[in-house]
Design a protein around this motif. Structure first.
Motif, short mmCIF file in Angstrom:
data_model
loop_
_atom_site.label_atom_id
_atom_site.label_comp_id
_atom_site.label_asym_id
_atom_site.label_seq_id
_atom_site.Cartn_x
_atom_site.Cartn_y
_atom_site.Cartn_z
N GLU A 1 12.48 40.55 -2.09
CA GLU A 1 13.37 40.34 -3.24
C GLU A 1 14.19 39.06 -3.12
OE1 GLU A 1 13.03 42.36 -5.75
OE2 GLU A 1 11.61 43.57 -4.58
N LYS A 2 13.93 38.25 -2.12
CA LYS A 2 14.70 37.01 -1.96
C LYS A 2 14.46 36.08 -3.14
CE LYS A 2 16.38 38.13 2.05
NZ LYS A 2 17.84 38.39 2.22
N GLU A 3 15.54 35.44 -3.62
CA GLU A 3 15.43 34.57 -4.79
C GLU A 3 14.66 33.29 -4.48
OE1 GLU A 3 19.24 33.79 -6.45
OE2 GLU A 3 19.65 35.90 -6.93
N ARG A 4 14.85 32.73 -3.31
CA ARG A 4 14.15 31.51 -2.89
C ARG A 4 13.40 31.81 -1.59
NH1 ARG A 4 18.91 26.98 -3.85
NH2 ARG A 4 19.13 27.28 -6.12
N PRO A 5 12.29 32.50 -1.69
CA PRO A 5 11.60 32.98 -0.47
C PRO A 5 11.11 31.86 0.44
CG PRO A 5 10.25 33.33 -2.44
CD PRO A 5 11.60 32.94 -2.92
N PHE A 6 10.65 30.74 -0.13
CA PHE A 6 10.16 29.66 0.72
C PHE A 6 11.31 29.03 1.50
CE2 PHE A 6 9.20 25.15 1.48
CZ PHE A 6 8.05 25.28 2.24
N ARG A 7 12.39 28.73 0.81
CA ARG A 7 13.56 28.13 1.47
C ARG A 7 14.12 29.09 2.51
NH1 ARG A 7 18.99 25.97 -1.71
NH2 ARG A 7 20.20 25.44 0.14
N PHE A 8 14.22 30.36 2.14
CA PHE A 8 14.72 31.36 3.09
C PHE A 8 13.79 31.46 4.29
CE2 PHE A 8 14.52 35.66 4.78
CZ PHE A 8 15.85 35.94 5.05
N GLY A 9 12.48 31.46 4.02
CA GLY A 9 11.51 31.60 5.10
C GLY A 9 11.58 30.44 6.08
N CYS A 10 11.70 29.21 5.58
CA CYS A 10 11.79 28.03 6.46
C CYS A 10 12.99 28.14 7.39
CB CYS A 10 11.89 26.76 5.62
SG CYS A 10 10.36 26.24 4.86
N GLY A 11 14.14 28.44 6.82
CA GLY A 11 15.36 28.52 7.63
C GLY A 11 15.32 29.67 8.62
N THR A 12 14.84 30.82 8.18
CA THR A 12 14.81 32.00 9.05
C THR A 12 13.81 31.83 10.18
OG1 THR A 12 15.41 33.40 7.17
CG2 THR A 12 14.48 34.50 9.10
N LEU A 13 12.64 31.26 9.88
CA LEU A 13 11.64 31.05 10.92
C LEU A 13 12.13 30.02 11.95
CD1 LEU A 13 8.93 31.73 12.08
CD2 LEU A 13 7.87 30.09 10.52
N ALA A 14 12.78 28.96 11.48
CA ALA A 14 13.32 27.96 12.40
C ALA A 14 14.37 28.59 13.33
CB ALA A 14 13.94 26.80 11.62
N LEU A 15 15.22 29.44 12.76
CA LEU A 15 16.22 30.15 13.57
C LEU A 15 15.54 31.08 14.57
CD1 LEU A 15 19.16 31.05 14.16
CD2 LEU A 15 18.88 32.74 12.31
N LEU A 16 14.52 31.77 14.12
CA LEU A 16 13.80 32.71 14.98
C LEU A 16 13.14 32.01 16.16
CD1 LEU A 16 12.93 35.70 15.23
CD2 LEU A 16 10.91 35.13 13.89
N LEU A 17 12.65 30.80 15.91
CA LEU A 17 11.93 30.06 16.95
C LEU A 17 12.86 29.31 17.90
CD1 LEU A 17 9.13 28.47 14.73
CD2 LEU A 17 8.89 30.45 16.24
N LEU A 18 14.14 29.21 17.56
CA LEU A 18 15.07 28.38 18.31
C LEU A 18 15.16 28.74 19.80
CD1 LEU A 18 16.97 25.99 18.02
CD2 LEU A 18 18.81 27.59 17.44
N PRO A 19 15.30 30.02 20.17
CA PRO A 19 15.37 30.33 21.61
C PRO A 19 14.13 29.88 22.37
CG PRO A 19 16.06 32.21 20.29
CD PRO A 19 15.46 31.23 19.34
N ALA A 20 12.94 30.09 21.78
CA ALA A 20 11.71 29.67 22.45
C ALA A 20 11.64 28.15 22.56
CB ALA A 20 10.49 30.20 21.69
N ALA A 21 12.09 27.45 21.51
CA ALA A 21 12.08 25.98 21.53
C ALA A 21 12.99 25.44 22.63
CB ALA A 21 12.50 25.43 20.17
#
Length: 252
Positions: free
Chosen positions: A37-57
């Protein structure tokens, strides 16, 4: 007051992201509804995935530092390999008959070492920054392409959802990338088949939750998407080689 509220909101957002990533890794399927139900799913997805990957990076960056302290310098290895190739009898024979071979071999050799540097296969000082960056951008590109193909195939098989809605929940299909945090340990590599299989399993849960597919149709969606993904990547490599050969021929 506003600054404190923003920090609190980000803290809650980050906590929710990592909590849901943990649920996704455990193959729970009750978390994806709100993300559709996110209004901007692509923008939300980019930011959330980058945050999710941060510890591994970050862990990969520290892993590079440890590797640099224990491995031979990359430029010395590059010189040694280049000498071995150019002094071989086969190379000398081909170079004498076909002068273009010299340009082509140099081009491919330089390209191979450039890819090695950017991929983080072998570290050099700039890899401390480039390895985490290439990791995040590489996973982001894979997430985008995989999601586009997955939604396309699901549509072919009768699935219906609003355009682009799959971007947000598909972030969690890449939660297994958190295992790359173990890259902090020098020499340790996470098996690619393990992460691929885990990603496919989470994708299966997302497809069933999003489209209500039976398990057979969900599996078919994922398999067709995977085949298309591999074919597109293979074609990109082939075209890259052809372009390289063409450039070498033009320079010769």
């Amino acid at each position: 007051m506003t600054e404190i509220k923003e920090k609190t909101n980000f803290s809650q957002y980050a906590k929710q992201t990592y909590t849901d990533a943990g649920k996704a890794l455990m193959l729970q399927d009750d978390l994806y509804g709100p993300y559709l139900e996110k209004e901007r799913p692509f923008r939300f997805g980019c930011g959330t995935l980058a945050l999710l990957l941060l510890p591994a990076a970050i862990a990969l960056g520290f892993g590079v530092i440890l590797d640099l302290a224990t491995l031979p310098r990359v430029d010395l290895l590059q010189e040694q390999f280049h000498s071995i190739i150019t002094q071989s009898a086969l190379y000398q024979s081909l170079a004498g008959q076909y002068p273009t071979i010299v340009v082509l071999v140099d081009l491919l050799f330089s390209l191979a070492w450039l890819i090695m540097r950017f991929s983080g296969i072998y570290p050099y000082p700039a890899s401390i920054i480039l390895t985490p960056l290439s990791f995040i951008t590489g996973v982001l590109f894979t997430w985008w392409l995989y999601t586009v193909l997955l939604q396309m195939v699901a549509g072919w098989l009768g699935g219906k959802t609003k355009k682009g809605a799959l971007y947000a929940p598909m972030v969690f299909a890449f939660a297994p990338q958190l295992l790359n945090a173990l890259g902090l340990i020098p020499g340790l590599t996470i098996p690619l088949p393990l992460m691929t299989a885990w990603t496919m399993a989470i994708s299966f849960q997302i497809i069933r939750s999003t489209y209500g597919f039976a398990w057979g149709r969900a599996v078919m969606t994922i398999l067709l998407t995977l085949v298309m993904h591999v074919v597109l990547l293979a074609l990109s490599v082939i075209f890259g080689v052809l372009i390289g050969v063409a450039v070498a021929g033009a320079m010769g």
